[in-house]
Write a protein that holds these residues in place. Structure first.
Motif, short mmCIF file in Angstrom:
data_model
loop_
_atom_site.label_atom_id
_atom_site.label_comp_id
_atom_site.label_asym_id
_atom_site.label_seq_id
_atom_site.Cartn_x
_atom_site.Cartn_y
_atom_site.Cartn_z
N THR A 220 50.53 -32.72 21.28
CA THR A 220 50.70 -32.04 19.99
C THR A 220 49.54 -32.31 19.04
OG1 THR A 220 52.05 -33.85 19.14
CG2 THR A 220 53.22 -31.99 20.13
N ASP A 221 48.66 -33.24 19.37
CA ASP A 221 47.48 -33.54 18.56
C ASP A 221 46.52 -32.36 18.66
OD1 ASP A 221 45.15 -34.42 17.38
OD2 ASP A 221 44.99 -36.25 18.57
N THR A 222 46.39 -31.61 17.56
CA THR A 222 45.57 -30.40 17.61
C THR A 222 44.07 -30.69 17.50
OG1 THR A 222 45.89 -30.04 15.24
CG2 THR A 222 47.40 -28.89 16.75
N SER A 223 43.68 -31.95 17.32
CA SER A 223 42.24 -32.27 17.34
C SER A 223 41.74 -32.31 18.79
CB SER A 223 41.96 -33.60 16.64
OG SER A 223 42.48 -34.69 17.39
N VAL A 224 42.65 -32.49 19.74
CA VAL A 224 42.27 -32.50 21.15
C VAL A 224 42.33 -31.07 21.70
CG1 VAL A 224 42.80 -33.40 23.45
CG2 VAL A 224 43.06 -34.87 21.44
N VAL A 225 43.49 -30.44 21.59
CA VAL A 225 43.67 -29.04 22.00
C VAL A 225 44.14 -28.29 20.77
CG1 VAL A 225 44.90 -27.43 23.51
CG2 VAL A 225 44.27 -29.70 24.37
N GLY A 226 43.35 -27.29 20.36
CA GLY A 226 43.66 -26.54 19.15
C GLY A 226 45.03 -25.86 19.20
N ASN A 227 45.61 -25.61 18.03
CA ASN A 227 46.91 -24.96 17.95
C ASN A 227 46.79 -23.44 18.13
OD1 ASN A 227 49.71 -24.85 17.64
ND2 ASN A 227 49.58 -24.71 15.42
N ASP A 228 45.72 -22.85 17.61
CA ASP A 228 45.53 -21.41 17.73
C ASP A 228 45.14 -21.03 19.15
OD1 ASP A 228 46.04 -21.17 15.05
OD2 ASP A 228 44.02 -20.54 14.49
N VAL A 229 45.83 -20.04 19.69
CA VAL A 229 45.49 -19.50 21.01
C VAL A 229 45.33 -18.00 20.84
CG1 VAL A 229 46.22 -19.18 23.40
CG2 VAL A 229 46.78 -21.31 22.20
N GLN A 230 44.15 -17.52 21.14
CA GLN A 230 43.93 -16.08 21.09
C GLN A 230 44.30 -15.50 22.46
OE1 GLN A 230 39.96 -14.33 21.25
NE2 GLN A 230 40.53 -12.98 19.56
N VAL A 231 45.16 -14.48 22.43
CA VAL A 231 45.56 -13.78 23.65
C VAL A 231 44.81 -12.45 23.66
CG1 VAL A 231 47.49 -12.79 24.94
CG2 VAL A 231 47.84 -14.86 23.56
N ARG A 232 44.08 -12.19 24.74
CA ARG A 232 43.34 -10.94 24.88
C ARG A 232 43.81 -10.24 26.13
NH1 ARG A 232 37.66 -13.62 23.61
NH2 ARG A 232 37.72 -13.96 25.84
N PHE A 233 43.97 -8.93 26.03
CA PHE A 233 44.42 -8.20 27.20
C PHE A 233 43.65 -6.90 27.40
CE2 PHE A 233 47.08 -7.05 23.63
CZ PHE A 233 47.12 -5.65 23.68
N LYS A 234 43.57 -6.54 28.66
CA LYS A 234 43.02 -5.25 29.09
C LYS A 234 43.96 -4.78 30.18
CE LYS A 234 39.36 -3.46 31.88
NZ LYS A 234 38.24 -3.81 32.71
N LEU A 235 44.79 -3.80 29.84
CA LEU A 235 45.77 -3.29 30.80
C LEU A 235 45.37 -1.90 31.23
CD1 LEU A 235 49.03 -4.43 28.95
CD2 LEU A 235 47.70 -5.67 30.66
N THR A 236 45.10 -1.75 32.52
CA THR A 236 44.79 -0.42 33.07
C THR A 236 46.08 0.24 33.45
OG1 THR A 236 42.63 -1.21 33.85
CG2 THR A 236 43.51 0.80 34.88
N LEU A 237 46.24 1.48 32.98
CA LEU A 237 47.48 2.23 33.18
C LEU A 237 47.20 3.52 33.91
CD1 LEU A 237 48.69 1.87 29.47
CD2 LEU A 237 49.26 0.37 31.39
N SER A 238 48.09 3.90 34.79
CA SER A 238 48.01 5.22 35.41
C SER A 238 49.20 6.04 34.93
CB SER A 238 48.01 5.10 36.94
OG SER A 238 49.28 4.65 37.38
N GLY A 239 48.99 7.34 34.83
CA GLY A 239 50.10 8.23 34.46
C GLY A 239 50.47 8.26 33.00
N LEU A 240 49.58 7.76 32.14
CA LEU A 240 49.85 7.83 30.70
C LEU A 240 49.60 9.28 30.27
CD1 LEU A 240 50.51 5.83 28.38
CD2 LEU A 240 48.07 5.84 27.85
N GLY A 241 50.38 9.72 29.31
CA GLY A 241 50.21 11.10 28.81
C GLY A 241 48.84 11.31 28.20
N PRO A 242 48.52 12.56 27.82
CA PRO A 242 47.22 12.85 27.24
C PRO A 242 46.99 12.08 25.95
CG PRO A 242 48.64 14.80 27.16
CD PRO A 242 49.38 13.74 27.91
N LEU A 243 45.76 11.63 25.78
CA LEU A 243 45.40 10.91 24.55
C LEU A 243 45.01 11.93 23.55
CD1 LEU A 243 43.36 8.02 26.19
CD2 LEU A 243 45.72 7.95 25.46
#
Length: 184
Positions: free
Chosen positions: A161-184
């Motif tokens: 729980t010591d955030t000086s060792v491992v930070g508390n903020d975690v950025q989640v990044r995603f790239k999801l490839t989709l098939s069959g999505l309707g027209p943009l």
């Protein structure tokens, strides 16, 4: 025959526009700081159920399941620790999940989704901005990022729980490839 025709006419209208996740062309990454240095990891196994029409996003929904034992930084020592109880406790909580509650268009292929993110049995409301762009053929790519605090979900519990060792903020990044999505 009239009943069959009525049923046949009703079926396409009842089917929600949906897309299929192309898992091998998708990624969910996370970035945290260890001793002040950014470290990027990823989840290697996840799935999603998507009912989403880019032209009418408010009627859509996204459900995502992530295999917590698939988390890793690509460093064998760290990767062996992530499934253990102080971190993701994969034996007790094999999946993290996200379930959308609302989706709204922001214009220019940008959207905002609100919902519940559940990790280690703790659910919190999150807002996830994302963009969708065509990716050739019958594919589209949804990309976005948001930040969570790992301690809100008891990820890195106990001595971690010591955030000086491992930070508390975690950025989640995603790239999801989709098939069959309707027209943009």
């Amino acid at each position: 025959l009239p009943i069959l025709l009525t049923l046949a006419a009703a079926l396409p209208a009842a089917a929600e526009p949906g897309a299929k996740l192309v898992a091998d062309k998708s990624q969910i990454a996370f970035v945290t700081k260890q001793m002040g240095v950014p470290m990027e990891g990823a989840f290697r196994k996840f799935d999603a159920q998507i009912a989403f029409d880019p032209k009418k996003p408010e009627g859509g929904s996204v459900a995502l399941q992530i295999d917590t034992s698939s988390a890793g930084f690509g460093v064998p020592m760290s990767d062996a620790e992530l499934p253990k109880s102080p971190w993701f406790d994969a034996a007790k909580f094999p999946q993290a999940s996200f379930q959308s509650s609302t989706i709204k268009a922001l214009g220019d292929g940008k959207f905002e989704m609100a919902g519940k993110l559940t990790i280690k049995g703790t659910s919190k409301s999150v807002t996830v901005p994302f963009a969708i762009a065509p990716a050739g053929g019958n594919y589209a790519v949804a990309t976005g990022s948001f930040t969570v605090q790992r301690l809100d979900y008891k990820v890195g519990d106990g001595e971690w729980t010591d955030t000086s060792v491992v930070g508390n903020d975690v950025q989640v990044r995603f790239k999801l490839t989709l098939s069959g999505l309707g027209p943009l």
